[in-house]
Design a protein around this motif. Structure first.
Motif, mmCIF file in Angstrom:
data_model
loop_
_atom_site.group_PDB
_atom_site.id
_atom_site.type_symbol
_atom_site.label_atom_id
_atom_site.label_comp_id
_atom_site.label_asym_id
_atom_site.label_seq_id
_atom_site.Cartn_x
_atom_site.Cartn_y
_atom_site.Cartn_z
ATOM 1 N N ARG A 152 14.111 -18.346 26.721
ATOM 2 C CA ARG A 152 13.983 -18.341 25.257
ATOM 3 C C ARG A 152 13.805 -19.294 24.481
ATOM 4 N NH1 ARG A 152 16.561 -13.098 23.202
ATOM 5 N NH2 ARG A 152 14.597 -12.361 24.162
ATOM 6 N N GLU A 153 14.599 -20.256 25.069
ATOM 7 C CA GLU A 153 14.690 -21.788 24.486
ATOM 8 C C GLU A 153 13.368 -22.506 24.536
ATOM 9 O OE1 GLU A 153 18.287 -23.964 25.490
ATOM 10 O OE2 GLU A 153 19.412 -22.370 24.825
ATOM 11 N N LEU A 154 12.860 -22.243 25.876
ATOM 12 C CA LEU A 154 11.517 -22.983 26.219
ATOM 13 C C LEU A 154 10.018 -22.129 25.610
ATOM 14 C CD1 LEU A 154 12.306 -23.946 29.818
ATOM 15 C CD2 LEU A 154 11.767 -25.605 27.777
ATOM 16 N N GLY A 155 10.371 -20.908 24.798
ATOM 17 C CA GLY A 155 9.326 -20.236 24.470
ATOM 18 C C GLY A 155 8.626 -19.203 25.722
ATOM 19 N N ILE A 156 9.427 -19.002 26.538
ATOM 20 C CA ILE A 156 8.651 -18.474 27.499
ATOM 21 C C ILE A 156 9.291 -17.010 27.675
ATOM 22 C CG2 ILE A 156 8.917 -18.143 30.311
ATOM 23 C CD1 ILE A 156 9.392 -20.872 30.516
ATOM 24 N N ARG A 157 8.563 -15.885 27.907
ATOM 25 C CA ARG A 157 8.796 -14.441 27.733
ATOM 26 C C ARG A 157 9.774 -13.967 29.139
ATOM 27 N NH1 ARG A 157 3.736 -10.963 26.485
ATOM 28 N NH2 ARG A 157 2.854 -12.707 27.523
ATOM 29 N N SER A 158 10.943 -13.323 28.978
ATOM 30 C CA SER A 158 11.450 -13.272 30.266
ATOM 31 C C SER A 158 11.232 -11.516 30.621
ATOM 32 C CB SER A 158 13.151 -13.483 30.219
ATOM 33 O OG SER A 158 13.510 -12.571 29.057
ATOM 34 N N VAL A 159 11.382 -11.179 31.785
ATOM 35 C CA VAL A 159 11.398 -9.806 32.629
ATOM 36 C C VAL A 159 12.630 -9.899 33.410
ATOM 37 C CG1 VAL A 159 10.005 -8.172 33.698
ATOM 38 C CG2 VAL A 159 8.720 -9.769 32.145
ATOM 39 N N VAL A 160 13.511 -9.016 33.056
ATOM 40 C CA VAL A 160 14.591 -8.838 34.112
ATOM 41 C C VAL A 160 14.579 -7.339 34.739
ATOM 42 C CG1 VAL A 160 17.311 -8.604 34.119
ATOM 43 C CG2 VAL A 160 16.339 -10.199 32.769
ATOM 44 N N VAL A 161 14.674 -7.739 35.994
ATOM 45 C CA VAL A 161 14.746 -6.434 37.008
ATOM 46 C C VAL A 161 16.037 -6.042 37.101
ATOM 47 C CG1 VAL A 161 12.581 -6.873 38.163
ATOM 48 C CG2 VAL A 161 14.903 -7.711 39.212
ATOM 49 N N TYR A 162 16.285 -4.594 37.013
ATOM 50 C CA TYR A 162 17.720 -4.231 37.320
ATOM 51 C C TYR A 162 17.801 -2.750 38.146
ATOM 52 C CZ TYR A 162 16.116 -0.592 33.964
ATOM 53 O OH TYR A 162 15.614 0.481 33.248
ATOM 54 N N SER A 163 18.777 -2.405 38.740
ATOM 55 C CA SER A 163 19.218 -1.364 39.379
ATOM 56 C C SER A 163 19.912 -0.398 38.302
ATOM 57 C CB SER A 163 20.280 -1.605 40.615
ATOM 58 O OG SER A 163 21.704 -1.958 39.865
ATOM 59 N N THR A 164 19.870 0.836 38.726
ATOM 60 C CA THR A 164 20.570 1.942 37.800
ATOM 61 C C THR A 164 21.949 1.504 37.366
ATOM 62 O OG1 THR A 164 19.231 3.541 39.161
ATOM 63 C CG2 THR A 164 20.987 4.384 37.884
ATOM 64 N N ALA A 165 22.653 0.913 38.126
ATOM 65 C CA ALA A 165 24.125 0.516 37.849
ATOM 66 C C ALA A 165 23.941 -0.571 36.669
ATOM 67 C CB ALA A 165 24.770 -0.332 39.079
ATOM 68 N N ASP A 166 23.019 -1.263 36.575
ATOM 69 C CA ASP A 166 23.116 -2.398 35.547
ATOM 70 C C ASP A 166 21.983 -2.113 34.432
ATOM 71 O OD1 ASP A 166 24.656 -4.220 36.845
ATOM 72 O OD2 ASP A 166 22.987 -4.971 38.315
ATOM 73 N N ALA A 167 21.815 -0.599 34.108
ATOM 74 C CA ALA A 167 20.665 -0.526 33.267
ATOM 75 C C ALA A 167 21.047 -0.795 31.976
ATOM 76 C CB ALA A 167 20.441 0.934 33.208
ATOM 77 N N ALA A 168 22.334 -0.904 31.439
ATOM 78 C CA ALA A 168 22.728 -1.353 30.346
ATOM 79 C C ALA A 168 23.547 -2.576 30.072
ATOM 80 C CB ALA A 168 23.852 -0.347 29.647
ATOM 81 N N SER A 169 23.137 -3.500 31.260
ATOM 82 C CA SER A 169 23.842 -4.723 30.955
ATOM 83 C C SER A 169 23.416 -5.812 30.173
ATOM 84 C CB SER A 169 23.422 -5.546 32.532
ATOM 85 O OG SER A 169 21.892 -5.809 32.567
ATOM 86 N N ALA A 170 24.180 -6.610 29.849
ATOM 87 C CA ALA A 170 23.803 -7.727 28.960
ATOM 88 C C ALA A 170 22.569 -8.651 28.970
ATOM 89 C CB ALA A 170 24.831 -8.918 28.839
ATOM 90 N N ALA A 171 22.108 -8.804 30.522
ATOM 91 C CA ALA A 171 21.033 -9.632 30.865
ATOM 92 C C ALA A 171 19.619 -8.504 30.287
ATOM 93 C CB ALA A 171 20.701 -9.843 32.180
ATOM 94 N N VAL A 172 19.790 -7.337 30.592
ATOM 95 C CA VAL A 172 18.629 -6.195 30.297
ATOM 96 C C VAL A 172 18.637 -6.297 28.926
ATOM 97 C CG1 VAL A 172 18.353 -3.952 30.335
ATOM 98 C CG2 VAL A 172 19.229 -4.985 32.446
ATOM 99 N N ARG A 173 19.634 -6.204 28.130
ATOM 100 C CA ARG A 173 19.687 -6.264 26.498
ATOM 101 C C ARG A 173 18.855 -7.375 26.183
ATOM 102 N NH1 ARG A 173 24.993 -3.959 27.391
ATOM 103 N NH2 ARG A 173 25.826 -5.847 26.458
ATOM 104 N N ALA A 174 19.137 -8.456 26.693
ATOM 105 C CA ALA A 174 18.710 -10.145 26.166
ATOM 106 C C ALA A 174 17.257 -10.134 26.502
ATOM 107 C CB ALA A 174 19.556 -10.790 26.546
ATOM 108 N N ALA A 175 16.626 -9.443 27.550
ATOM 109 C CA ALA A 175 15.367 -9.934 28.143
ATOM 110 C C ALA A 175 14.196 -9.124 27.189
ATOM 111 C CB ALA A 175 15.074 -9.414 29.427
#
Length: 455
Positions: free
Chosen positions: A22-45
């Protein structure tokens, strides 16, 4: 610079990479398993892609699903973080085959780094000191016995394709060597798919020093050293920079070794050259870790250099944003790994719901974590809950600040236990405060504590 990067990981490192993108202006895509569906990384991506059920083999380690997610979402590159696919040569090659940039070393260098026997030989050629031991892989117990008789006991038998402290067994005499050989070959075959092992001298009361390397297509620089000697069964618990052990001359020597070794194999990206320092102060090469390390924030705190940002720049074809003479570490930084484990129960993982989470704060305190209050610690992955990092003008002040921060840091939940109390005790032992701890200190400390009834 990249337009979009997929992050093939989870937890705090996934969130860390999202922030750098985000600081470099790059869009991010996070992959996640069912257990991580509500994780902080998923919410931030910017985007998130479900790639499978909780078990890592069906999600984070399932290459077809990761590649499919990358292609469908039009990313330019994949950042593997650490663990999972970060040192998987086949994955790096699949990325290349699909015109995706793998943010890490070139595949041939990754393959070399994963072969401890060949890497050892290459470092000898480059002029780096190594411990006495076998020249190549050892095929039989008899061959191992001949080598041990020549170099002297104690020795260690190590998996050639090993990593993370696994597949390493110590032997103090011939009888133990037979057991060690069988144990290491069995572990090597089960974990790494190859039973090859090698033998080298074992050093009592050693220090584990690693040098952070950053390299673009033009130059290799070091970003100071870290002391990782406070570890349990070869798993790091506390890291710091600078090392309280090294003299200025020793520091200059080990960092020169690291740069020379990395340059000799055409290294690219972020990595660490790891060394064992003997009681007499001599450093010997151990291995190369070709990825960003869990403990990278401690270096960032002392140098002001964003290592993940530099990874992204290098992988996109840009040059490092700094020169060697601009790496000027200041003060002292310490990192404690906070794991969801119960030290009183042989470090049994303690997954569960986090009902209350109060991270430490205050000046020069950093918390890298992928969980928040209300999240559930999943039982499917490693137990790292957070990393607590502090900086201060000197080491004594850093220890005091870390003690205060650990006192503040609270994690509560049914059945959830953490290593916070143990970390507080370890950094306040006379041995650690004096900078005299070695790689065997924690295990000895725990053995004494167990005799007294409280680990």
């Amino acid at each position: 610079m990249f337009d979009k990067v997929l992050i093939a990981n989870r937890g705090e490192i996934a969130l860390r990479v999202v922030r750098a993108c985000r600081e470099l202006g790059i869009r991010s895509v996070v992959v996640y398993s069912t257990a991580d569906a509500a994780s902080a990384a998923v919410r931030a991506a910017d985007e998130a892609v479900h790639i499978g059920p909780p078990p890592a083999k069906a999600s984070y380690l399932h290459v077809p699903n990761v590649i499919e997610a990358a292609l469908k979402h039009g990313v330019d590159a994949i950042h593997p973080g650490y663990g999972f696919l970060s040192e998987d040569v086949d994955f790096a090659e699949v990325c290349s085959d699909n015109d995706l940039v793998f943010i890490g070393p070139d595949p041939e260098v990754m393959r070399l780094a994963g072969d401890k026997v060949e890497m050892r030989a290459r470092m000898i050629t480059a002029g780096l000191p190594v411990l006495p031991g076998s020249v190549g892989a050892v095929a039989t117990v008899g061959e191992a016995e001949e080598i041990a008789a020549d170099i002297g006991y104690p020795v260690v038998v190590k998996a050639s394709a090993g990593g993370g402290g696994r597949g390493i067994t110590r032997a103090r005499d011939r009888a133990e060597l037979q057991r060690a050989f069988t144990e290491s070959t069995t572990i090597a075959r089960a974990l790494f798919g190859a039973a090859e092992v090698y033998v080298e001298s074992f050093v009592d009361r050693a220090r584990h020093i690693e040098v952070q390397i950053m390299a673009d297509r033009h130059e290799v620089v070091h970003v100071a050293e870290r002391d990782c000697s406070l570890q349990r069964r070869r798993q790091k618990l506390v890291e710091e920079t600078p090392s309280a052990l090294l003299t200025p001359a020793q520091r200059e020597q080990v960092t020169e070794y690291a740069v020379r070794g990395a340059r000799s194999i055409g290294y690219l990206g972020a990595g660490t050259m790891e060394f064992l320092v003997r009681p007499d102060g001599r450093a010997t090469f151990m291995e190369l870790n070709g990825r960003i390390q869990v403990e990278h924030p401690v270096t960032e705190m002392a140098t002001g250099i964003d290592l993940v940002r530099e990874q992204l720049r290098i992988a996109s074809g840009e040059r490092l944003s700094f020169r060697q003479d601009q790496v000027v570490p200041r003060g002292a930084a310490i990192e404690c790994r906070i794991n969801a484990e119960d030290p009183a129960a042989c470090f049994r993982p303690t997954p569960g719901l986090i009902t209350s989470l109060r991270p430490a704060g205050g000046p020069f305190v950093r918390v890298d974590s992928g969980v928040e209050q209300g999240d559930t610690i999943a039982p499917y992955y490693d137990s790292l809950l957070a990393k607590l990092i502090v900086w201060a003008p000197d080491r004594d002040a850093a220890i005091s600040r870390m003690t205060r921060a650990l006192d503040e840091f609270e994690v509560e939940g049914p059945g959830v236990r953490t290593t916070i109390p143990l970390a507080r005790r370890l950094i306040n032992t006379p041995e650690f405060r004096a900078g005299e701890h070695t790689t065997d200190f924690v295990d000895a400390f725990l053995a004494r504590a167990a005799e007294g009834g409280t680990p």
